[in-house]
Write a protein that holds these residues in place. Structure first.
Motif, mmCIF file in Angstrom:
data_model
loop_
_atom_site.group_PDB
_atom_site.id
_atom_site.type_symbol
_atom_site.label_atom_id
_atom_site.label_comp_id
_atom_site.label_asym_id
_atom_site.label_seq_id
_atom_site.Cartn_x
_atom_site.Cartn_y
_atom_site.Cartn_z
ATOM 1 N N TYR A 1 0.834 -1.211 0.000
ATOM 2 C CA TYR A 1 0.000 0.000 0.000
ATOM 3 C C TYR A 1 0.868 1.261 0.000
ATOM 4 C CZ TYR A 1 -4.162 2.820 1.126
ATOM 5 O OH TYR A 1 -5.195 3.737 1.105
ATOM 6 N N HIS B 1 -8.016 -4.376 5.982
ATOM 7 C CA HIS B 1 -9.026 -5.070 5.176
ATOM 8 C C HIS B 1 -8.406 -5.915 4.062
ATOM 9 C CE1 HIS B 1 -12.326 -2.049 6.589
ATOM 10 N NE2 HIS B 1 -12.043 -2.974 7.485
ATOM 11 N N LEU B 2 -7.312 -5.422 3.500
ATOM 12 C CA LEU B 2 -6.633 -6.201 2.467
ATOM 13 C C LEU B 2 -6.005 -7.456 3.085
ATOM 14 C CD1 LEU B 2 -6.209 -5.997 -0.523
ATOM 15 C CD2 LEU B 2 -4.206 -4.566 -0.145
ATOM 16 N N PHE C 1 -8.816 -9.912 3.606
ATOM 17 C CA PHE C 1 -9.253 -10.536 2.343
ATOM 18 C C PHE C 1 -8.252 -11.605 1.900
ATOM 19 C CE2 PHE C 1 -9.712 -11.152 -2.140
ATOM 20 C CZ PHE C 1 -11.086 -11.139 -2.337
ATOM 21 N N PHE D 1 -13.047 -11.362 6.613
ATOM 22 C CA PHE D 1 -13.582 -10.443 5.596
ATOM 23 C C PHE D 1 -15.069 -10.708 5.393
ATOM 24 C CE2 PHE D 1 -14.468 -8.396 1.630
ATOM 25 C CZ PHE D 1 -13.688 -7.255 1.673
ATOM 26 N N TYR E 1 -19.011 -5.559 0.147
ATOM 27 C CA TYR E 1 -18.114 -4.434 0.440
ATOM 28 C C TYR E 1 -17.050 -4.275 -0.644
ATOM 29 C CZ TYR E 1 -14.849 -1.514 3.135
ATOM 30 O OH TYR E 1 -14.016 -0.512 3.545
ATOM 31 N N ILE E 2 -16.436 -5.406 -1.039
ATOM 32 C CA ILE E 2 -15.337 -5.302 -2.019
ATOM 33 C C ILE E 2 -15.876 -4.949 -3.412
ATOM 34 C CG2 ILE E 2 -15.094 -7.735 -2.753
ATOM 35 C CD1 ILE E 2 -12.028 -7.307 -2.418
ATOM 36 N N LEU F 1 -14.616 3.100 -10.204
ATOM 37 C CA LEU F 1 -13.233 3.619 -10.201
ATOM 38 C C LEU F 1 -12.671 3.724 -11.617
ATOM 39 C CD1 LEU F 1 -11.549 1.698 -7.216
ATOM 40 C CD2 LEU F 1 -12.106 4.135 -7.307
ATOM 41 N N ARG G 1 -4.195 -1.354 -13.643
ATOM 42 C CA ARG G 1 -4.275 -2.741 -13.169
ATOM 43 C C ARG G 1 -2.896 -3.401 -13.234
ATOM 44 N NH1 ARG G 1 -4.277 -7.928 -14.174
ATOM 45 N NH2 ARG G 1 -3.641 -7.600 -16.330
ATOM 46 N N PHE H 1 -0.638 -2.129 -10.526
ATOM 47 C CA PHE H 1 -1.066 -2.697 -9.239
ATOM 48 C C PHE H 1 -0.442 -4.083 -9.056
ATOM 49 C CE2 PHE H 1 -4.057 -5.132 -6.654
ATOM 50 C CZ PHE H 1 -4.587 -4.241 -5.738
ATOM 51 N N HIS I 1 -3.972 -15.630 -8.058
ATOM 52 C CA HIS I 1 -4.919 -14.927 -7.184
ATOM 53 C C HIS I 1 -4.964 -13.440 -7.556
ATOM 54 C CE1 HIS I 1 -6.445 -13.233 -3.344
ATOM 55 N NE2 HIS I 1 -5.410 -12.425 -3.430
ATOM 56 N N GLY J 1 -8.051 -11.525 -9.192
ATOM 57 C CA GLY J 1 -8.677 -10.474 -8.378
ATOM 58 C C GLY J 1 -8.603 -9.107 -9.037
ATOM 59 N N ALA K 1 -11.741 -6.744 -10.088
ATOM 60 C CA ALA K 1 -11.845 -5.349 -9.621
ATOM 61 C C ALA K 1 -11.993 -4.408 -10.812
ATOM 62 C CB ALA K 1 -10.620 -4.983 -8.786
HETATM 63 C C1 HEM Z 1 -6.521 -8.906 -6.024
HETATM 64 C C2 HEM Z 1 -7.031 -7.706 -6.354
HETATM 65 C C3 HEM Z 1 -7.628 -6.732 -5.362
HETATM 66 C C4 HEM Z 1 -8.024 -6.913 -4.062
HETATM 67 C C5 HEM Z 1 -7.998 -8.201 -3.230
HETATM 68 C C6 HEM Z 1 -8.497 -5.619 -3.575
HETATM 69 C C7 HEM Z 1 -8.991 -5.396 -2.303
HETATM 70 C C8 HEM Z 1 -9.456 -4.191 -1.823
HETATM 71 C C9 HEM Z 1 -10.030 -3.979 -0.503
HETATM 72 C C10 HEM Z 1 -10.182 -5.057 0.561
HETATM 73 C C11 HEM Z 1 -10.373 -2.679 -0.414
HETATM 74 C C12 HEM Z 1 -11.041 -1.999 0.783
HETATM 75 C C13 HEM Z 1 -10.036 -1.229 1.606
HETATM 76 C C14 HEM Z 1 -10.644 -0.510 2.796
HETATM 77 O O1 HEM Z 1 -11.657 -0.979 3.347
HETATM 78 O O2 HEM Z 1 -10.088 0.523 3.200
HETATM 79 C C15 HEM Z 1 -10.030 -2.057 -1.672
HETATM 80 C C16 HEM Z 1 -10.209 -0.713 -1.952
HETATM 81 C C17 HEM Z 1 -9.745 -0.116 -3.083
HETATM 82 N N1 HEM Z 1 -9.155 -0.727 -4.172
HETATM 83 FE FE1 HEM Z 1 -8.808 -2.690 -4.395
HETATM 84 N N2 HEM Z 1 -8.368 -4.682 -4.575
HETATM 85 C C18 HEM Z 1 -7.846 -5.321 -5.683
HETATM 86 C C19 HEM Z 1 -7.559 -4.724 -6.899
HETATM 87 C C20 HEM Z 1 -7.573 -3.373 -7.139
HETATM 88 C C21 HEM Z 1 -7.061 -2.732 -8.338
HETATM 89 C C22 HEM Z 1 -6.458 -3.476 -9.543
HETATM 90 C C23 HEM Z 1 -7.215 -1.373 -8.151
HETATM 91 C C24 HEM Z 1 -6.825 -0.240 -9.049
HETATM 92 C C25 HEM Z 1 -5.752 -0.241 -9.803
HETATM 93 C C26 HEM Z 1 -7.844 -1.181 -6.845
HETATM 94 C C27 HEM Z 1 -8.199 0.044 -6.305
HETATM 95 C C28 HEM Z 1 -8.802 0.233 -5.078
HETATM 96 C C29 HEM Z 1 -9.189 1.550 -4.554
HETATM 97 C C30 HEM Z 1 -8.954 2.878 -5.262
HETATM 98 C C31 HEM Z 1 -9.806 1.323 -3.318
HETATM 99 C C32 HEM Z 1 -10.461 2.375 -2.405
HETATM 100 C C33 HEM Z 1 -9.479 3.342 -1.804
HETATM 101 C C34 HEM Z 1 -8.593 2.785 -0.727
HETATM 102 O O3 HEM Z 1 -9.032 1.982 0.106
HETATM 103 O O4 HEM Z 1 -7.405 3.160 -0.691
HETATM 104 N N3 HEM Z 1 -8.042 -2.410 -6.269
HETATM 105 N N4 HEM Z 1 -9.471 -2.998 -2.511
#
Ligand code: HEM
Length: 149
Positions: free
Chosen positions: A22, A45-46, A49, A60, A68-69, A76, A83, A86, A112, A116, A120
């Motif tokens: 992060y 949270h991550l 998960f 989770f 939630y997820i 977005l 992606r 990331f 995974h 994932g 997303a």
């Molecule tokens: C394996 C793939 C992924 C998993 C397991 C995942 C998981 C999560 C989780 C659990 C949250 C909630 C966080 C919270 O409650 O604060 C979240 C938020 C978010 N995710 Fe993902 N995500 C994935 C892929 C992506 C990708 C590819 C992007 C963009 C490039 C992304 C962008 C975001 C953003 C912008 C948020 C909200 C802002 C933040 O919490 O910082 N995610 N994601």
């Protein structure tokens, strides 16, 4: 039987990984527009998960619920470049966190992550619920060593 969660090093190792990841995300120019500011719950949270998906505790699902997820990624509008970045940063963080350098383990983690991140991305572009990816529960990721005794 060894789960990916156990092999990774449990909560302590996964939390270390997600924190490193992060921090990289927040400093990255390609990802800055989708991640403008640190969310205090993100690492926790991550970790929940990933732990659940890797065969660890189901915090989770029980604490937040799968919806939630879906909701956090909705609208977005994640680009291919975002992606891919990331995924690349996550792989760097796995090395830096010192997770096991084991081919089968790394292959499962990459699967995974690819899966994932595509879910997303799809959900981030969905205009209607019909356009969401059909998955509605945390995927249970396994690897060949899961069935060994
Ligand atoms: C394996 C793939 C992924 C998993 C397991 C995942 C998981 C999560 C989780 C659990 C949250 C909630 C966080 C919270 O409650 O604060 C979240 C938020 C978010 N995710 Fe993902 N995500 C994935 C892929 C992506 C990708 C590819 C992007 C963009 C490039 C992304 C962008 C975001 C953003 C912008 C948020 C909200 C802002 C933040 O919490 O910082 N995610 N994601």
């Amino acid at each position: 039987m060894t789960t990916l969660y156990q092999f990774a090093g449990g909560d302590e190792a996964l939390h270390r990984l997600e924190e490193l990841f992060y921090t990289k995300v927040l400093a990255d120019p390609v990802l800055r527009s989708v991640f403008p500011a640190r969310q205090l719950s993100h690492v926790e949270h991550l970790t929940w998960f990933t732990a659940e998906s890797f065969g660890g505790p189901d915090r989770f699902t029980t604490g937040l619920g799968f919806q939630y997820i879906i909701d956090v990624h909705r609208h977005l509008k994640i680009t291919d470049e975002q992606r891919e970045r990331f995924v690349a940063l996550y792989l760097e963080a796995i090395d830096e966190a010192g997770l096991p350098d084991d081919d089968a383990f790394r292959a499962a983690v990459v699967e995974h992550l690819e899966f994932g991140s595509r879910v997303a991305q799809q959900n981030s572009h969905a205009e209607t619920d019909d356009q969401l990816h059909p998955i509605r529960e945390v995927p249970a990721w396994t690897w060949p060593r899961q069935s060994e005794h």
